[in-house]
Design a protein around this motif. Structure first.
Motif, PDB file in Angstrom:
ATOM      1  N   LEU A 171       0.860  -1.177   0.000  1.00 59.26           N
ATOM      2  CA  LEU A 171       0.000   0.000   0.000  1.00 59.26           C
ATOM      3  C   LEU A 171       0.899   1.231   0.000  1.00 59.26           C
ATOM      4  O   LEU A 171       1.513   1.563   1.017  1.00 59.26           O
ATOM      5  CB  LEU A 171      -0.917   0.003   1.222  1.00 59.26           C
ATOM      6  N   SER A 172       0.999   1.885  -1.139  1.00 59.31           N
ATOM      7  CA  SER A 172       1.960   2.976  -1.268  1.00 59.31           C
ATOM      8  C   SER A 172       1.601   3.872  -2.439  1.00 59.31           C
ATOM      9  O   SER A 172       1.524   3.405  -3.579  1.00 59.31           O
ATOM     10  CB  SER A 172       3.374   2.417  -1.466  1.00 59.31           C
ATOM     11  N   ASN A 173       1.397   5.145  -2.165  1.00 56.78           N
ATOM     12  CA  ASN A 173       1.161   6.106  -3.241  1.00 56.78           C
ATOM     13  C   ASN A 173       2.434   6.360  -4.032  1.00 56.78           C
ATOM     14  O   ASN A 173       2.401   6.534  -5.251  1.00 56.78           O
ATOM     15  CB  ASN A 173       0.643   7.424  -2.660  1.00 56.78           C
ATOM     16  N   SER A 174       3.575   6.386  -3.356  1.00 59.47           N
ATOM     17  CA  SER A 174       4.827   6.721  -4.033  1.00 59.47           C
ATOM     18  C   SER A 174       5.332   5.582  -4.917  1.00 59.47           C
ATOM     19  O   SER A 174       5.901   5.824  -5.988  1.00 59.47           O
ATOM     20  CB  SER A 174       5.900   7.102  -3.006  1.00 59.47           C
ATOM     21  N   LEU A 175       5.135   4.329  -4.499  1.00 57.29           N
ATOM     22  CA  LEU A 175       5.601   3.194  -5.298  1.00 57.29           C
ATOM     23  C   LEU A 175       4.638   2.854  -6.433  1.00 57.29           C
ATOM     24  O   LEU A 175       5.021   2.160  -7.381  1.00 57.29           O
ATOM     25  CB  LEU A 175       5.807   1.969  -4.408  1.00 57.29           C
ATOM     26  N   ASP A 176       3.406   3.325  -6.339  1.00 60.05           N
ATOM     27  CA  ASP A 176       2.442   3.133  -7.430  1.00 60.05           C
ATOM     28  C   ASP A 176       2.654   4.252  -8.444  1.00 60.05           C
ATOM     29  O   ASP A 176       1.837   5.155  -8.602  1.00 60.05           O
ATOM     30  CB  ASP A 176       1.016   3.152  -6.878  1.00 60.05           C
TER      31      ASP A 176
END
Length: 328
Positions: A167-172
């Motif tokens: 769950l990650s905005n930066s890795l998505d």
């Protein structure tokens, strides 16, 4: 800081919450070696594009031009974290600061991208996974380094056929895809997904907490909000989906697929070997487990953004102690 938590994590044991018994300890012998290679080096990946691109001669030009291509770091600038409050601010100053920051806090909203969360999770878990794993990464993508890569690698090495949602905005993101490419190239069932926190807490006790936070009338505390959101997210995702949550710095020695409704112990009593403090860095729970709902209720009603660990290790410890006393 999470590094402080790691320093405190003296013992990692797994307790069965149905009986509240401490596990017996064991050591690795020559015949019981870890199933992964030590000092594993992941393959180095090539840059996504060349530094210098030579343009071909055209009729409109009389000489070749060399164009310097901006590297990925420059294309995807990561600005300062808006979830970190100003230092030494008073409670009223923090509330005013947070109210001004609210419009730019995408992590608290359901966006077009984040609304794909549920579908992408189900898409991965429809691959006949041997186990469902979750991790949370709210730091910049560039911080996801060798330690985290090794943790993910040992997860899949010791749990063949498992699926992992980060769950990650930066890795998505394109940059995140580049960082995770060595793991994906090994065939691991892995996906990084932008969080949809409003969806995760919907119809849970934490829904009221998020509503109050987004009203701008609540003190987020002096501790960076992303740390407390990480604690909330791991509870909500396990309640909604069931499975195994782990921090991104856990190195695996054995499979976890045989565990059920268990939680990590941070420390044990030296004589009785019973746990004295639990830790939410490792949690294994069934879908809609009642204890997970109790954790969310405690988070919502007793939230304190000024005390490190109060909404994480201390929370799961005090709630479990309450439950154990009622069952005694």
């Amino acid at each position: 800081m999470r590094s402080k938590k790691l320093a405190m994590l003296v013992i990692l044991a797994l307790l069965n919450l149905l009986y509240m018994k401490a596990p017996t300890s064991s050591t690795l012998s020559d015949d019981n070696k870890p199933p992964f290679k030590q000092n594993l080096h992941l393959p180095r990946i090539k840059p996504p594009f060349k530094q210098n691109v030579l343009l071909p001669r055209t009729r409109s030009t009389t000489s070749r031009s060399i164009v310097s291509v901006v590297v990925l770091d420059q294309l995807e600038k990561e600005e300062s974290d808006p979830l970190v409050p100003p230092p030494k601010a008073t409670k009223s100053e923090r509330i005013s600061w947070f109210r001004r920051k609210l419009p730019e806090l995408e992590i608290l909203k359901s966006t077009t991208k984040s609304k794909r969360f549920h579908g992408r999770v189900l898409e991965l878990y429809n691959k006949n996974c041997s186990a469902q794993f979750f991790m949370v990464w709210l730091s910049p993508a560039k911080s996801f380094g060798p330690r985290e890569m090794l943790a993910v690698d040992t997860l899949f090495t010791t749990n063949p056929g498992a699926c992992l949602v980060i769950l990650s905005n930066s890795l998505d993101s394109p940059r995140g895809s580049t960082i995770l490419r060595p793991l994906l190239d090994q065939g691991f069932n892995l996906v990084a997904v932008t969080l949809d926190i409003p969806f995760l807490v919907k119809n849970t006790p934490a829904e009221a907490w998020l509503k109050k936070l987004k009203s701008g009338k609540m003190d987020p505390g002096s501790i960076p909000l992303y740390m407390n959101l990480s604690d909330l997210t791991r509870l909500a995702v396990l309640y909604k989906y069931g499975g195994i949550y782990l921090d991104t710095d856990i190195i695996f020695l054995n499979s976890m697929t045989g565990l059920r409704n268990a939680i990590g112990a941070q420390s044990l009593h030296p004589r009785t070997k019973r746990w004295t403090r639990l830790n939410n860095a490792v949690m294994v729970f069934d879908l809609h487990h009642p204890l997970m709902r109790e954790f969310l209720q405690e988070y919502s009603t007793t939230f304190d953004g000024d005390r490190w660990g109060y909404n994480s290790p201390y929370l799961v410890s005090r709630v479990t102690q309450k439950v154990r006393r009622t069952q005694a």
